[in-house]
Design a protein around this motif. Structure first.
Motif, short mmCIF file in Angstrom:
data_model
loop_
_atom_site.label_atom_id
_atom_site.label_comp_id
_atom_site.label_asym_id
_atom_site.label_seq_id
_atom_site.Cartn_x
_atom_site.Cartn_y
_atom_site.Cartn_z
N SER A 216 -33.66 -36.36 23.25
CA SER A 216 -32.69 -35.83 22.28
C SER A 216 -33.01 -34.38 22.00
CB SER A 216 -32.78 -36.64 20.99
OG SER A 216 -32.21 -35.92 19.91
N LEU A 217 -32.00 -33.57 21.81
CA LEU A 217 -32.19 -32.20 21.33
C LEU A 217 -31.77 -32.14 19.86
CD1 LEU A 217 -31.25 -28.90 23.16
CD2 LEU A 217 -30.83 -29.18 20.75
N ARG A 218 -30.48 -32.37 19.59
CA ARG A 218 -29.93 -32.22 18.25
C ARG A 218 -30.51 -33.22 17.25
NH1 ARG A 218 -26.96 -30.03 21.91
NH2 ARG A 218 -27.72 -31.81 23.04
N THR A 219 -30.53 -34.48 17.62
CA THR A 219 -30.96 -35.50 16.66
C THR A 219 -32.42 -35.32 16.28
OG1 THR A 219 -29.34 -36.98 17.66
CG2 THR A 219 -30.99 -37.98 16.23
N GLN A 220 -33.25 -35.06 17.29
CA GLN A 220 -34.68 -34.89 17.01
C GLN A 220 -34.92 -33.65 16.16
OE1 GLN A 220 -37.45 -35.18 20.32
NE2 GLN A 220 -38.94 -33.92 19.24
N LEU B 156 -34.62 -44.41 14.15
CA LEU B 156 -34.71 -44.97 15.50
C LEU B 156 -33.53 -44.53 16.35
CD1 LEU B 156 -36.08 -46.85 17.60
CD2 LEU B 156 -34.52 -48.65 16.81
N ARG B 157 -33.83 -43.93 17.52
CA ARG B 157 -32.82 -43.67 18.57
C ARG B 157 -33.10 -44.65 19.69
NH1 ARG B 157 -30.18 -39.52 21.78
NH2 ARG B 157 -29.49 -38.59 19.85
N SER B 158 -32.15 -45.57 19.94
CA SER B 158 -32.35 -46.61 20.96
C SER B 158 -31.09 -46.73 21.80
CB SER B 158 -32.65 -47.95 20.29
OG SER B 158 -31.61 -48.31 19.42
N LEU C 35 -30.50 -43.38 14.45
CA LEU C 35 -30.35 -42.06 15.07
C LEU C 35 -29.55 -42.14 16.37
CD1 LEU C 35 -34.01 -40.76 14.50
CD2 LEU C 35 -31.99 -40.30 13.10
N GLU C 36 -28.85 -43.19 16.55
CA GLU C 36 -27.93 -43.57 17.64
C GLU C 36 -28.42 -44.86 18.27
OE1 GLU C 36 -26.76 -40.74 20.71
OE2 GLU C 36 -25.46 -42.24 21.64
N SER C 37 -27.51 -45.82 18.27
CA SER C 37 -27.78 -47.12 18.88
C SER C 37 -26.69 -47.39 19.90
CB SER C 37 -27.80 -48.20 17.80
OG SER C 37 -26.53 -48.28 17.18
N GLY D 108 -23.25 -47.34 17.74
CA GLY D 108 -22.84 -46.32 16.76
C GLY D 108 -23.79 -45.16 16.64
N HIS D 109 -23.25 -44.03 16.18
CA HIS D 109 -24.05 -42.83 15.93
C HIS D 109 -23.59 -42.28 14.56
CE1 HIS D 109 -26.54 -39.48 16.55
NE2 HIS D 109 -26.17 -39.08 17.75
N PRO D 110 -24.01 -42.96 13.49
CA PRO D 110 -23.47 -42.60 12.16
C PRO D 110 -23.87 -41.21 11.69
CG PRO D 110 -25.26 -44.20 11.96
CD PRO D 110 -24.95 -44.09 13.42
N CYS D 111 -25.05 -40.72 12.09
CA CYS D 111 -25.46 -39.36 11.68
C CYS D 111 -24.53 -38.32 12.32
CB CYS D 111 -26.91 -39.09 12.08
SG CYS D 111 -28.09 -40.17 11.27
N GLN D 112 -24.16 -38.58 13.59
CA GLN D 112 -23.21 -37.68 14.26
C GLN D 112 -21.85 -37.73 13.57
OE1 GLN D 112 -23.76 -35.60 17.14
NE2 GLN D 112 -21.83 -34.81 16.37
N ALA D 113 -21.39 -38.93 13.26
CA ALA D 113 -20.07 -39.07 12.63
C ALA D 113 -20.03 -38.40 11.27
CB ALA D 113 -19.71 -40.55 12.50
N HIS E 152 -17.00 -31.78 20.08
CA HIS E 152 -17.79 -32.61 21.00
C HIS E 152 -19.19 -32.70 20.41
CE1 HIS E 152 -20.00 -34.02 24.47
NE2 HIS E 152 -18.85 -34.36 25.03
N CYS E 153 -19.81 -33.87 20.53
CA CYS E 153 -21.13 -34.07 19.90
C CYS E 153 -22.23 -33.29 20.60
CB CYS E 153 -21.47 -35.56 19.88
SG CYS E 153 -21.63 -36.25 21.54
N LEU E 154 -22.02 -32.90 21.86
CA LEU E 154 -23.03 -32.27 22.72
C LEU E 154 -24.19 -33.25 22.96
CD1 LEU E 154 -23.20 -28.64 21.21
CD2 LEU E 154 -21.66 -29.54 23.00
N PRO E 155 -24.87 -33.22 24.10
CA PRO E 155 -24.64 -32.26 25.19
C PRO E 155 -23.34 -32.56 25.94
CG PRO E 155 -26.23 -33.94 25.88
CD PRO E 155 -25.93 -34.21 24.43
N VAL E 156 -22.78 -31.49 26.55
CA VAL E 156 -21.52 -31.66 27.28
C VAL E 156 -21.64 -31.02 28.65
CG1 VAL E 156 -20.41 -29.54 26.37
CG2 VAL E 156 -19.01 -31.50 27.07
N ASN F 33 -24.17 -28.84 11.62
CA ASN F 33 -23.95 -29.77 10.51
C ASN F 33 -24.75 -31.07 10.65
OD1 ASN F 33 -22.38 -28.01 9.08
ND2 ASN F 33 -20.44 -28.73 9.98
N ARG F 34 -25.31 -31.30 11.84
CA ARG F 34 -26.25 -32.43 11.96
C ARG F 34 -27.42 -32.24 11.00
NH1 ARG F 34 -26.57 -35.63 16.39
NH2 ARG F 34 -28.02 -36.72 15.00
N LEU F 35 -27.85 -30.99 10.84
CA LEU F 35 -28.98 -30.69 9.94
C LEU F 35 -28.61 -31.03 8.49
CD1 LEU F 35 -31.67 -29.31 9.10
CD2 LEU F 35 -30.47 -27.12 9.22
N1 CP Z 1 -25.29 -35.34 19.69
C1 CP Z 1 -26.56 -35.80 19.88
O1 CP Z 1 -26.93 -36.85 19.38
O2 CP Z 1 -27.33 -34.98 20.64
P1 CP Z 1 -28.79 -35.34 21.17
O3 CP Z 1 -28.63 -36.42 22.19
O4 CP Z 1 -29.30 -34.06 21.76
O5 CP Z 1 -29.60 -35.80 20.01
#
Ligand code: CP
Length: 342
Positions: free
Chosen positions: A48-52, A112-114, A144-146, A149-154, A289-293, A317-319
């Motif tokens: 992960s880039l953004r979430t981490q 948790l990102r899983s 942190l994405e399952s 769902g990805h509620p933090c992104q939403a 777009h949530c990125l990465p793209v 805005n993820r921050l």
């Molecule tokens: N959008 C998102 O969750 O990006 P990462 O996979 O880089 O965390």
């Protein structure tokens, strides 16, 4: 709020209030360090880039000490077992039954990102690792994405929309994008659920065979019906853009052919890529777009580099969304106060 794991656990007003809180924290960062003295563990089973980074920075800016643990894949610490009663003679060297409560002795919250395994949707949908975290954790858990769902992104997506317009009654398009692999449905699931909860008219443009999970669609349908908004699913990759005010592009894998990469046929890719020509059909829409793209596969350069794109703000805005979630879980009185400031 005990945990932050799925949008379905929130009411629309709770989701909207969290987005307001994120925006209030963005406009006027807290001067105090409300989470000082606390440690937070963010566990990642895939990169992960953004979430981490947003989770770590959010924790630091609120005074907490973030710890990121790589639990999976190459370079991971070790495999984590989640099944009950198994003989652990495989690659997994630790059971979540110990690992999760141990982390809870050190940390005030766990993330948790899983990712899904991508073999069977019926199995991935059970989200065994996240389910085990919820079962064994004595402290709040953040998804942190399952698989589903990805509620933090939403939440960050909703804040990004609210920065620009009142979402109520606006036209939201989720448009499928070409890919080289079958990606999870977490982001599109959460995007349409968020859009319906925020009172938007929802259109999903996707090729045949790429419908989202029926349970998510049932919730979106019920939410749109309750709000008096519309829900449309179409395979019209061009016409779907007409009149839209928010365009959200995303690739996701087929449920019908689970785990199989999409076609690499050039005509198919050309049909589904989001281009400036398509964006010109909209009602001056923002592009999300949530990125990465993957440039010029999912979306053309002229869109990402053009006036429609809000993807960098969306990532920023993820921050702020992460801070809003941490405060809601660990210092709810402050979260409410920051929301009321504006
Ligand atoms: N959008 C998102 O969750 O990006 P990462 O996979 O880089 O965390």
């Amino acid at each position: 709020m005990r945990h932050f794991t799925h949008l379905k656990d929130l009411s629309s007003s709770e989701l909207l209030a969290l987005a307001d809180s994120a925006l209030a924290l963005k406009r006027s960062p807290l001067k105090s360090l409300p989470l000082s003295g606390k440690s937070l563990a963010f566990c990642f089973m895939n990169p992960s880039l953004r979430t981490q980074v947003s989770s770590e920075v959010a924790a630091s800016q609120l005074g907490a000490h973030p710890i990121t643990l790589n639990l999976g894949g190459s370079g991971g610490v070790w495999g984590m077992e989640h099944r009950e009663g198994v003989v652990m003679d495989g690659t997994a060297a630790e059971h979540l039954k110990e690992a999760v409560p141990v982390l809870g002795r050190y940390c005030a919250a766990l993330g948790l990102r899983s990712f899904p395994a991508g073999q069977s949707w019926a199995e991935d949908k059970l989200e065994p690792h996240l389910t085990a975290f919820l079962k064994y954790s004595t402290v709040p858990v953040i998804n942190l994405e399952s698989a589903s769902g990805h509620p933090c992104q939403a939440l960050a997506d909703l804040a990004t929309i609210k920065e620009r317009m009142n979402p109520k009654g606006k036209n939201f398009l989720l448009t499928w994008g070409p890919q080289v692999k079958a990606l999870p449905m977490a982001v599109p699931n959460s995007a349409v659920e968020m859009a319906s909860m925020a009172g938007m008219n929802v259109t999903i443009a996707r090729p045949e065979g790429y419908d989202l999970d029926p349970e998510v669609m049932a919730r979106v349908k019920a939410q749109c019906a309750a709000n008096g908004t519309t829900l449309k699913v179409t395979d019209d990759a061009n016409g779907a853009f007409e009149g839209q005010q928010i365009v959200y592009a995303k690739s996701w894998g087929s449920l019908a052919n689970y785990g199989t990469p999409p076609s690499s046929d050039n005509e198919f890719r050309k049909k589904w890529i989001t281009t400036g020509e398509k964006m010109k059909k909209t009602d001056d829409a923002i592009f999300m777009h949530c990125l990465p793209v993957r440039r010029n596969l999912v979306v053309a350069d002229d869109v990402l580099d053009g006036p429609w794109s809000v993807v960098i703000d969306e990532a920023e805005n993820r921050l702020h969304a992460a801070k809003a979630v941490l405060l809601a879980l660990l210092a709810p009185e402050l979260n409410a106060a920051s929301s009321r400031r504006h």
